[in-house]
Design an enzyme around this catalytic site. Structure first.
Site, PDB file in Angstrom:
ATOM      1  N   LYS A  85       0.887  -1.175   0.000  1.00 20.90           N
ATOM      2  CA  LYS A  85       0.000   0.000   0.000  1.00 20.90           C
ATOM      3  C   LYS A  85       0.920   1.219   0.000  1.00 20.90           C
ATOM      4  CE  LYS A  85      -2.269   3.199   1.651  1.00 20.90           C
ATOM      5  NZ  LYS A  85      -1.808   4.478   1.105  1.00 20.90           N
ATOM      6  N   GLU A  92       8.382   1.996  11.455  1.00 20.32           N
ATOM      7  CA  GLU A  92       9.458   2.971  11.233  1.00 20.32           C
ATOM      8  C   GLU A  92       8.790   4.334  11.201  1.00 20.32           C
ATOM      9  OE1 GLU A  92      12.557   2.078  11.062  1.00 20.32           O
ATOM     10  OE2 GLU A  92      12.494  -0.047  10.601  1.00 20.32           O
ATOM     11  N   CYS A 130      12.866  11.234   7.635  1.00 19.78           N
ATOM     12  CA  CYS A 130      12.626  10.884   9.047  1.00 19.78           C
ATOM     13  C   CYS A 130      13.851  11.145   9.897  1.00 19.78           C
ATOM     14  CB  CYS A 130      12.217   9.418   9.135  1.00 19.78           C
ATOM     15  SG  CYS A 130      13.379   8.303   8.346  1.00 19.78           S
ATOM     16  N   GLU A 149       8.079  17.045  14.924  1.00 17.54           N
ATOM     17  CA  GLU A 149       8.649  16.779  13.607  1.00 17.54           C
ATOM     18  C   GLU A 149       8.029  17.729  12.581  1.00 17.54           C
ATOM     19  OE1 GLU A 149       7.538  13.151  11.485  1.00 17.54           O
ATOM     20  OE2 GLU A 149       9.651  12.847  11.025  1.00 17.54           O
TER      21      GLU A 149
HETATM   22  P1  NAD Z   1       1.645   8.842   6.953  1.00 19.97           P
HETATM   23  O1  NAD Z   1       1.766   8.150   8.254  1.00 19.97           O
HETATM   24  O2  NAD Z   1       0.619   9.871   6.790  1.00 19.97           O
HETATM   25  O3  NAD Z   1       1.418   7.770   5.785  1.00 19.97           O
HETATM   26  C1  NAD Z   1       2.249   6.651   5.628  1.00 19.97           C
HETATM   27  C2  NAD Z   1       1.463   5.551   4.934  1.00 19.97           C
HETATM   28  O4  NAD Z   1       0.421   5.119   5.825  1.00 19.97           O
HETATM   29  C3  NAD Z   1       0.761   6.005   3.656  1.00 19.97           C
HETATM   30  O5  NAD Z   1       0.764   4.963   2.718  1.00 19.97           O
HETATM   31  C4  NAD Z   1      -0.648   6.272   4.142  1.00 19.97           C
HETATM   32  O6  NAD Z   1      -1.617   6.201   3.123  1.00 19.97           O
HETATM   33  C5  NAD Z   1      -0.826   5.155   5.156  1.00 19.97           C
HETATM   34  N1  NAD Z   1      -1.884   5.380   6.143  1.00 19.97           N
HETATM   35  C6  NAD Z   1      -2.411   6.560   6.550  1.00 19.97           C
HETATM   36  N2  NAD Z   1      -3.398   6.344   7.445  1.00 19.97           N
HETATM   37  C7  NAD Z   1      -3.483   5.009   7.628  1.00 19.97           C
HETATM   38  C8  NAD Z   1      -4.305   4.168   8.433  1.00 19.97           C
HETATM   39  N3  NAD Z   1      -5.238   4.666   9.236  1.00 19.97           N
HETATM   40  N4  NAD Z   1      -4.110   2.838   8.377  1.00 19.97           N
HETATM   41  C9  NAD Z   1      -3.147   2.306   7.591  1.00 19.97           C
HETATM   42  N5  NAD Z   1      -2.350   3.051   6.783  1.00 19.97           N
HETATM   43  C10 NAD Z   1      -2.515   4.396   6.809  1.00 19.97           C
HETATM   44  O7  NAD Z   1       3.111   9.414   6.640  1.00 19.97           O
HETATM   45  P2  NAD Z   1       3.570  10.286   5.401  1.00 19.97           P
HETATM   46  O8  NAD Z   1       3.050  11.664   5.570  1.00 19.97           O
HETATM   47  O9  NAD Z   1       3.293   9.550   4.133  1.00 19.97           O
HETATM   48  O10 NAD Z   1       5.150  10.247   5.625  1.00 19.97           O
HETATM   49  C11 NAD Z   1       5.798  11.087   6.493  1.00 19.97           C
HETATM   50  C12 NAD Z   1       6.077  10.396   7.815  1.00 19.97           C
HETATM   51  O11 NAD Z   1       6.797   9.179   7.598  1.00 19.97           O
HETATM   52  C13 NAD Z   1       6.976  11.225   8.702  1.00 19.97           C
HETATM   53  O12 NAD Z   1       6.495  11.216  10.027  1.00 19.97           O
HETATM   54  C14 NAD Z   1       8.312  10.519   8.631  1.00 19.97           C
HETATM   55  O13 NAD Z   1       9.152  10.737   9.731  1.00 19.97           O
HETATM   56  C15 NAD Z   1       7.899   9.096   8.491  1.00 19.97           C
HETATM   57  N6  NAD Z   1       8.975   8.300   7.919  1.00 19.97           N
HETATM   58  C16 NAD Z   1       9.653   7.444   8.737  1.00 19.97           C
HETATM   59  C17 NAD Z   1      10.720   6.707   8.226  1.00 19.97           C
HETATM   60  C18 NAD Z   1      11.494   5.756   9.103  1.00 19.97           C
HETATM   61  O14 NAD Z   1      12.168   4.890   8.561  1.00 19.97           O
HETATM   62  N7  NAD Z   1      11.426   5.875  10.414  1.00 19.97           N
HETATM   63  C19 NAD Z   1      11.086   6.841   6.891  1.00 19.97           C
HETATM   64  C20 NAD Z   1      10.372   7.716   6.084  1.00 19.97           C
HETATM   65  C21 NAD Z   1       9.304   8.454   6.611  1.00 19.97           C
END
Ligand code: NAD
Length: 489
Positions: free
Chosen positions: A174, A249, A283, A384
Site C-alpha cells: 500500500k 518505522e 525521518c 517533527e
Molecule cells: P503517513 O503516516 O501519513 O502515511 C504513511 C502511509 O500510511 C501512507 O501509505 C498512508 O496512506 C498510510 N496510512 C495513513 N493512514 C493510515 C491508516 N489509518 N491505516 C493504515 N495506513 C494508513 O506518513 P507520510 O506523511 O506519508 O510520511 C511522512 C512520515 O513518515 C513522517 O512522520 C516521517 O518521519 C515518516 N517516515 C519514517 C521513516 C522511518 O524509517 N522511520 C522513513 C520515512 C518516513
C-alpha cells in the site's frame, strides 16, 4: 500529459475499483499520472489471491537459492530501468534527480543483499538436552502488508519487499496515495523476474481506507509500516487485536551535536546535508543542532552561509541540491511551524520564506531555513516538521546536553561531530536513539539494521537477519530413544 496507470491486483493488471485521482509534479503542480484508488473489496481480493498463490508449489516449493535467483533478477531489472525509474520517482515526489538516482541504486542493492542473505541463511541444530535431536527452522509468515510513505518510495518499498520475498512470503503493498508509481514499477519488474502471479499486489489509495483494511484483514500476518507516529500507533492498536507482529518505522526529531573540538568544515557540511537534503522531508533529518558555545558563532556564520548558497530549484537538474516540498499542503504545514517558532521567540537567520522568481511560482518550494533563540522545549524543537528547518541551540555542559537531546518523544538518529573518540562514544551511548552517526550523517547501509526507539518506532529493517522478521520460528525434536519414553519420576 498524464500517464494512465493500472496496477497489479491478484495477478491481473487492471484499474483498481475506487474513484479516479491524479498525482502531481511538485515542481510545477502539473498532473503526471491518473489512476484509481483501491477499495476494501480490492484489498480482500488481493489478500485472498496472495494467500492462494503463496501455497502453490511454484512459490512454496522454491528452494532458497531459487528464490535468491529471482531476487537477483529483480535487482538486475531495477538496474536496467534505473534512469527511467529515477525520473518517475522525481515526478512523483519532486526530489532532485541525483537523489532519486541514489534511491533507485539503493533499491537494487537491497534486492541483491537479500538474495545473498536468502541463499546463505541457515537454520540451526540446537544442542540436544535429551535423547533427541533438536532443530530450529524458519517458515514464511504468510501474506504480509507493506505500507509506505511518500518521501522515499522505492527505497522504503524495496526494504520491505526484498526480505519478505526472500523469506517466502506474499506481499500486498500500500504505497502513499500521492506516490504510487514506484510500487507499481517494482511489481512489474518482479513479475518479469519470475515472481508468480498473486504473490505481489499493489493497492494505491487512502490510508484510512486501503491501509486500514489491509491491517485488519485476517489473512495478513504482519505489517511492515513506514510513516508518521500517530498513524503507526493506530496500526499498533489494531495489530494487538490480531496479535500480529509489526515493524513501525516512524517519525524523528534528530539532534546533531557539534563539540568544541569538531572539524568545523566537516560539521558544517554534515549538518547542512543532514537537514536540507531531501528538503528536510526525511525521518532522520538532523533538525536540532546543539553547538558548543565556544564555536557557536563561528559555526552559525558558516552554516548560514552554506544554507544561503544551496541551489534550490528544478529537480530535473543535476545541479539542484534542494527541490520543492511534496505539495502545497505540506508547505503550508512547514510555514505554520516557522510562524509558530517566531511566536515562540525564534530569530530567523536565513530562509523563513518561499524563494522568489517565476520558476518557483507554480511549485511548492521553500527556502532552507535556520533559526536560533529557542529553548529545546519550544514546539518547533520538539515536533517533527518534516521540512527544511534547522534550529541552532548552544550547549556548554555535557550532562545538560544529553538531557536536552533525550528530552524528546522521538529517538530515531543523532549525529556527533568531535575529534575526541572517547567523548563521541560516551555521547553515542547516552543518547536514546536507533542510529548514531559519528563524524558523518545520513549514511545508510543495507547490511546495518535500521529503526527507532521511543515514538520513532519498533522493530528493525535491513541487516542480514531482516529476513527473520518475515518468518515463524518452529522447533523440531527428533526422538532417538531405543526404548519407549519412560514416565518422569
Ligand atoms: P503517513 O503516516 O501519513 O502515511 C504513511 C502511509 O500510511 C501512507 O501509505 C498512508 O496512506 C498510510 N496510512 C495513513 N493512514 C493510515 C491508516 N489509518 N491505516 C493504515 N495506513 C494508513 O506518513 P507520510 O506523511 O506519508 O510520511 C511522512 C512520515 O513518515 C513522517 O512522520 C516521517 O518521519 C515518516 N517516515 C519514517 C521513516 C522511518 O524509517 N522511520 C522513513 C520515512 C518516513
Amino acid at each position: 500529459m498524464t500517464d494512465p496507470l493500472q496496477t497489479l491486483i491478484a495477478g491481473r493488471w487492471r484499474d483498481a475499483s475506487g474513484p479516479e485521482y491524479s498525482t502531481h509534479y511538485p515542481a510545477d503542480g502539473s498532473a503526471v499520472a491518473r489512476l484509481n484508488a483501491a477499495t476494501v473489496s480490492d484489498v480482500d481480493e488481493a489478500v485472498q489471491a496472495a494467500e492462494h498463490a503463496r501455497q502453490q508449489p511454484a512459490w512454496a516449493q522454491l528452494k532458497r537459492h531459487e528464490r535468491a535467483s529471482i531476487l537477483h533478477r529483480i535487482a538486475s531489472g531495477i538496474r536496467e530501468r534505473a534512469e527511467a525509474l529515477a525520473q518517475l520517482q522525481r515526478l512523483d515526489n519532486g526530489k532532485p534527480i541525483n537523489e532519486t538516482r541514489a534511491l533507485v541504486a539503493s533499491a537494487a542493492h537491497t534486492f541483491q543483499f537479500f538474495a545473498a542473505a536468502c541463499e546463505t541463511w541457515e537454520d540451526t541444530l540446537t544442542p540436544a538436552r535429551g535423547d533427541y535431536l533438536t532443530m530450529s527452522v524458519h517458515e514464511p509468515l504468510g501474506v504480509v502488508g507493506a505500507i509506505t510513505p511518500w518521501n522515499s518510495p522505492i527505497a522504503s518499498e524495496a526494504q520491505k519487499l526484498a526480505p519478505a520475498l526472500a523469506a517466502g512470503c506474499a506481499v500486498v503493498i500500500k504505497p502513499a496515495e500521492i506516490t504510487p508509481r514506484m510500487a507499481i514499477e517494482l511489481a512489474k519488474i518482479a513479475q518479469q523476474a519470475g515472481v508468480p502471479d498473486g504473490i505481489i499486489s499493489v493497492l494505491p489509495g487512502k490510508g484510512s481506507v486501503v491501509g486500514e483494511a489491509l491491517v485488519k484483514h485476517p489473512l495478513i500476518k504482519r505489517i511492515a509500516f513506514t510513516g508518521g507516529t500517530s498513524v503507526g500507533m493506530g496500526i499498533a492498536r489494531l495489530a494487538v487485536d490480531k496479535l500480529m507482529p509489526t515493524s513501525l518505522e516512524l517519525g524523528g526529531k534528530s539532534p546533531t551535536i557539534v563539540c568544541a573540538d569538531a572539524d568545523l568544515d566537516h560539521a558544517v557540511a554534515g549538518v547542512l546535508f543532514g537537514i536540507f537534503s531531501s528538503s528536510g522531508e526525511s525521518c532522520i533529518a538532523g533538525s536540532r543542532a546543539f553547538v558548543h558555545v565556544s564555536v557557536f558563532d563561528e559555526f552559525k556564520r558558516r552554516v548560514v552561509a552554506g544554507a544561503q548558497a544551496l541551489r534550490v530549484g528544478d529537480p530535473a537538474s543535476e545541479r539542484t541540491q534542494m527541490g520543492p516540498l511534496v505539495n502545497m499542503g505540506h508547505r503550508a504545514t512547514v510555514e505554520r511551524y516557522v510562524q509558530l517558532g517566531l511566536d515562540e521567540g525564534a530569530r530567523v537567520l536565513c530562509g523563513g520564506q518561499r524563494p522568489q522568481g517565476p520558476m518557483y511560482d507554480a511549485g511548492s518550494y521553500y527556502l532552507p531555513t535556520i533559526v536560533e533563540g529557542l529553548p529545546n522545549s519550544a514546539r518547533m524543537c520538539q515536533e517533527e516538521i518534516f521540512g527544511p528547518v534547522l534550529a541552532l541551540l548552544p550547549w556548554s555542559d555535557e550532562a545538560d546536553l544529553i538531557a536536552q537531546c533525550n528530552d524528546n518523544v522521538y529517538g530515531l538518529a543523532c549525529g556527533i561531530w568531535s575529534r575526541d573518540y572517547k567523548a563521541a562514544w560516551r555521547l553515542g551511548q547516552a543518547l536514546q536513539t536507533g542510529t548514531v552517526w559519528i563524524n558523518t550523517y545520513k549514511q545508510f547501509s543495507v547490511s546495518t539494521p535500521f529503526g527507532g526507539v521511543k515514538f520513532s518506532g519498533t522493530g528493525r529493517e535491513k541487516g542480514r537477519l531482516g529476513i527473520l522478521e518475515y518468518t515463524n520460528q518452529k522447533s523440531f525434536y527428533w526422538g532417538l530413544n531405543e526404548q519407549p519414553l519412560p514416565w518422569a519420576d
